[in-house]
Design a protein around this motif. Structure first.
Motif, PDB file in Angstrom:
ATOM      1  N   GLU A  31       0.825  -1.210   0.000  1.00 10.97           N
ATOM      2  CA  GLU A  31       0.000   0.000   0.000  1.00 10.97           C
ATOM      3  C   GLU A  31       0.857   1.258   0.000  1.00 10.97           C
ATOM      4  OE1 GLU A  31      -2.578  -0.409   3.355  1.00 10.97           O
ATOM      5  OE2 GLU A  31      -3.927  -1.794   2.309  1.00 10.97           O
ATOM      6  N   ARG A  32       1.955   1.257   0.745  1.00 10.92           N
ATOM      7  CA  ARG A  32       2.848   2.413   0.771  1.00 10.92           C
ATOM      8  C   ARG A  32       3.487   2.629  -0.596  1.00 10.92           C
ATOM      9  NH1 ARG A  32       6.961   0.981   4.320  1.00 10.92           N
ATOM     10  NH2 ARG A  32       5.507   1.284   6.036  1.00 10.92           N
ATOM     11  N   ASN A  33       3.876   1.551  -1.259  1.00  7.76           N
ATOM     12  CA  ASN A  33       4.471   1.654  -2.579  1.00  7.76           C
ATOM     13  C   ASN A  33       3.472   2.242  -3.578  1.00  7.76           C
ATOM     14  OD1 ASN A  33       6.347   1.366  -4.618  1.00  7.76           O
ATOM     15  ND2 ASN A  33       5.770  -0.746  -5.042  1.00  7.76           N
ATOM     16  N   ASP A  34       2.217   1.776  -3.519  1.00  8.92           N
ATOM     17  CA  ASP A  34       1.189   2.300  -4.414  1.00  8.92           C
ATOM     18  C   ASP A  34       0.953   3.789  -4.150  1.00  8.92           C
ATOM     19  OD1 ASP A  34       0.917  -0.212  -5.516  1.00  8.92           O
ATOM     20  OD2 ASP A  34      -0.858  -0.736  -4.320  1.00  8.92           O
ATOM     21  N   TYR A  35       0.915   4.164  -2.885  1.00 10.41           N
ATOM     22  CA  TYR A  35       0.710   5.570  -2.528  1.00 10.41           C
ATOM     23  C   TYR A  35       1.859   6.437  -3.035  1.00 10.41           C
ATOM     24  CZ  TYR A  35       0.269   9.782   0.279  1.00 10.41           C
ATOM     25  OH  TYR A  35       0.186  11.083   0.684  1.00 10.41           O
ATOM     26  N   ASP A  36       3.092   5.966  -2.870  1.00  8.88           N
ATOM     27  CA  ASP A  36       4.244   6.731  -3.346  1.00  8.88           C
ATOM     28  C   ASP A  36       4.201   6.922  -4.860  1.00  8.88           C
ATOM     29  OD1 ASP A  36       5.235   7.030  -0.803  1.00  8.88           O
ATOM     30  OD2 ASP A  36       6.640   5.336  -0.952  1.00  8.88           O
ATOM     31  N   LYS A  37       3.766   5.892  -5.577  1.00 13.30           N
ATOM     32  CA  LYS A  37       3.639   6.013  -7.031  1.00 13.30           C
ATOM     33  C   LYS A  37       2.591   7.054  -7.405  1.00 13.30           C
ATOM     34  CE  LYS A  37       5.114   1.339  -8.239  1.00 13.30           C
ATOM     35  NZ  LYS A  37       4.683   0.056  -8.798  1.00 13.30           N
ATOM     36  N   GLU A  38       1.458   7.073  -6.695  1.00 14.51           N
ATOM     37  CA  GLU A  38       0.406   8.046  -6.977  1.00 14.51           C
ATOM     38  C   GLU A  38       0.886   9.467  -6.690  1.00 14.51           C
ATOM     39  OE1 GLU A  38      -3.144   7.103  -4.881  1.00 14.51           O
ATOM     40  OE2 GLU A  38      -3.324   5.117  -5.791  1.00 14.51           O
ATOM     41  N   VAL A  39       1.609   9.656  -5.604  1.00 16.48           N
ATOM     42  CA  VAL A  39       2.109  10.986  -5.250  1.00 16.48           C
ATOM     43  C   VAL A  39       3.118  11.459  -6.290  1.00 16.48           C
ATOM     44  CG1 VAL A  39       3.503  12.242  -3.559  1.00 16.48           C
ATOM     45  CG2 VAL A  39       1.656  10.755  -2.797  1.00 16.48           C
ATOM     46  N   LYS A  40       3.984  10.584  -6.718  1.00 14.21           N
ATOM     47  CA  LYS A  40       4.983  10.956  -7.732  1.00 14.21           C
ATOM     48  C   LYS A  40       4.309  11.319  -9.048  1.00 14.21           C
ATOM     49  CE  LYS A  40       9.266   9.307  -9.784  1.00 14.21           C
ATOM     50  NZ  LYS A  40      10.225   8.189  -9.874  1.00 14.21           N
ATOM     51  N   LEU A  41       3.284  10.560  -9.423  1.00 21.08           N
ATOM     52  CA  LEU A  41       2.557  10.836 -10.656  1.00 21.08           C
ATOM     53  C   LEU A  41       1.822  12.167 -10.550  1.00 21.08           C
ATOM     54  CD1 LEU A  41       1.856   9.618 -13.414  1.00 21.08           C
ATOM     55  CD2 LEU A  41      -0.161   8.617 -12.341  1.00 21.08           C
ATOM     56  N   ALA A  42       1.236  12.457  -9.394  1.00 20.14           N
ATOM     57  CA  ALA A  42       0.530  13.724  -9.198  1.00 20.14           C
ATOM     58  C   ALA A  42       1.491  14.902  -9.279  1.00 20.14           C
ATOM     59  CB  ALA A  42      -0.192  13.716  -7.863  1.00 20.14           C
ATOM     60  N   LYS A  43       2.702  14.744  -8.774  1.00 26.48           N
ATOM     61  CA  LYS A  43       3.684  15.821  -8.840  1.00 26.48           C
ATOM     62  C   LYS A  43       4.086  16.115 -10.272  1.00 26.48           C
ATOM     63  CE  LYS A  43       5.835  15.532  -4.297  1.00 26.48           C
ATOM     64  NZ  LYS A  43       7.079  15.263  -3.570  1.00 26.48           N
ATOM     65  N   THR A  44       4.194  15.096 -11.096  1.00 24.91           N
ATOM     66  CA  THR A  44       4.585  15.331 -12.491  1.00 24.91           C
ATOM     67  C   THR A  44       3.485  16.081 -13.232  1.00 24.91           C
ATOM     68  OG1 THR A  44       3.751  13.160 -13.156  1.00 24.91           O
ATOM     69  CG2 THR A  44       6.079  13.319 -12.594  1.00 24.91           C
ATOM     70  N   TYR A  45       2.225  15.791 -12.913  1.00 29.05           N
ATOM     71  CA  TYR A  45       1.135  16.517 -13.560  1.00 29.05           C
ATOM     72  C   TYR A  45       1.016  17.930 -13.023  1.00 29.05           C
ATOM     73  CZ  TYR A  45      -0.637  12.314 -15.829  1.00 29.05           C
ATOM     74  OH  TYR A  45      -0.771  11.215 -16.610  1.00 29.05           O
ATOM     75  N   GLN A  46       1.402  18.154 -11.795  1.00 28.62           N
ATOM     76  CA  GLN A  46       1.264  19.445 -11.166  1.00 28.62           C
ATOM     77  C   GLN A  46       2.260  20.454 -11.731  1.00 28.62           C
ATOM     78  OE1 GLN A  46       2.066  19.435  -6.968  1.00 28.62           O
ATOM     79  NE2 GLN A  46       0.397  20.847  -6.569  1.00 28.62           N
ATOM     80  N   LYS A  47       3.409  20.013 -12.151  1.00 31.87           N
ATOM     81  CA  LYS A  47       4.439  20.929 -12.639  1.00 31.87           C
ATOM     82  C   LYS A  47       4.004  21.631 -13.922  1.00 31.87           C
ATOM     83  CE  LYS A  47       8.466  18.685 -10.666  1.00 31.87           C
ATOM     84  NZ  LYS A  47       9.696  17.970 -10.939  1.00 31.87           N
TER      85      LYS A  47
END
Length: 76
Positions: A31-47
């Motif tokens: 679950e932590r790995n999945d969450y980290d992937k989602e956060v990283k993906l959200a950061k790339t879209y946010q830039k």
């Protein structure tokens, strides 16, 4: 009787995994790995898209350029 004692020692030497503690740890890691992937993906879209500076603009426009004195005039 020696055979049954040997079997008892083999059974007791194994870890009792019926409590599910290890499964709980593995589930948390997934679950932590999945969450980290989602956060990283959200950061790339946010830039958003990057704007590149044009090459015609000077990088530091306030810097004065050195102009050597002309040869024909004398300064005193």
């Amino acid at each position: 009787m020696a055979v049954s004692e040997d079997q008892d020692s083999k059974l007791s030497s194994k870890l009792d995994m019926s409590h599910g503690f290890v499964h709980h740890i593995i589930k948390n890691q997934v679950e932590r790995n999945d969450y980290d992937k989602e956060v990283k993906l959200a950061k790339t879209y946010q830039k958003g898209p990057r704007l590149t500076p044009s090459t015609n603009r000077p990088k530091k426009p306030n810097i004065r350029l050195y102009t050597p004195p002309s040869r024909g005039t004398k300064t005193g």
